[in-house]
Design an enzyme around this catalytic site. Structure first.
Site, short mmCIF file in Angstrom:
data_model
loop_
_atom_site.label_atom_id
_atom_site.label_comp_id
_atom_site.label_asym_id
_atom_site.label_seq_id
_atom_site.Cartn_x
_atom_site.Cartn_y
_atom_site.Cartn_z
CB SER A 86 64.35 15.80 50.52
OG SER A 86 63.75 16.64 51.01
CE1 TYR B 279 60.06 16.24 55.08
CE2 TYR B 279 61.93 17.58 54.25
CZ TYR B 279 60.57 16.38 54.08
OH TYR B 279 60.27 15.67 52.48
#
Length: 249
Positions: A139, A152
């Site tokens: 990501s 995250y």
């Protein structure tokens, strides 16, 4: 690409990128071992694909569960060729001082330890078959902090380092390891992000997100020699050149 006779393990296979990846690899002829916690959704995907799919309910955060599932897949199909570490979660979306400690730890357990568990249990099986490919889902959050995403962002940064560590240790043993940073994808995770109303990502329109089959098709391409230049690194689907090479534009 013809994947006939090859076996691909996909975690987080019950929805989103994982489910689309299962479909794409099955269409290319592969056997697909599908791992996820949602048994009903997993069985539905397996039934849709047919005989070349094996549903294996599994909690990636539990090493024993992962090892049992991968052993069963290896026995059922005769060998494993590709591991796709896709399972991941976004919650808790909360500022650090508001986040629930147990929820924060659960995300780390799934997003980092879960990936380690798949590598630890699966890489020896790949090596026993002469080598193979390990693909991880990264990501852009690994590169920069975002408000409310401390768990995250930290997990994706750790996952990228784990990917690079596996390449360092196992490339000479025939293991190809590459990360894919897909950008924002039209999946349930983006609906959760939208509902949170936190940071700029939640303000994106649904039309701004790419379809889930784009990263799925890219993962298939990453198993080919055309992606060898990226071994040990990361491919970004934000890159128009990559989209062109994969055939997405």
């Amino acid at each position: 690409m013809d994947f006939s006779g090859k076996t691909v393990v996909i975690t987080g296979a019950s929805r989103g990128i994982g489910a689309e990846t299962a479909r794409v690899f099955a269409e290319a002829g592969a056997n697909v071992a599908l791992l996820a916690r949602n048994t009903d959704a997993l069985n539905a995907i397996s039934t849709e694909i047919g005989d070349r799919a094996l549903a294996l309910p599994c909690d990636v955060g539990d090493y024993a569960s992962v090892a049992t599932a991968l052993s069963e897949a290896n026995t059922h199909f005769g060998a494993l060729d590709v591991l796709i570490c896709n399972a991941g979660m976004i919650d808790p979306i909360a500022r650090i001082t508001d986040a629930d400690p147990a929820d924060w730890a659960t995300l780390i357990q799934v997003n980092i330890t879960g990936m380690f568990n798949v590598m630890r249990a699966g890489v020896p099986l790949l090596k026993a078959n002469g080598g193979g490919t390990v693909l991880t889902i990264g990501s852009g959050a690994a590169q920069r902090p975002l408000e409310g995403w401390s768990a995250y962002c930290s997990s994706k940064a750790g996952a990228l380092m784990l990917t690079r560590a596996l390449d360092l240790e196992e490339r000479e043993n025939g293991i190809r390891t590459i990360s894919l940073s897909p950008g924002t994808v039209a999946t349930q995770m983006q609906r959760e992000i939208k509902d949170s109303g936190m940071n700029a990502v939640s303000q994106l329109d649904w039309e701004d997100h790419i379809p889930a089959d784009w990263p799925a098709r890219t993962l298939l391409w990453m198993c080919s020699s055309q992606a060898d230049e990226f071994i040990g690194g990361e491919i970004s689907l934000r890159d128009e050149t990559i989209r062109g090479r994969v055939g997405l534009i």
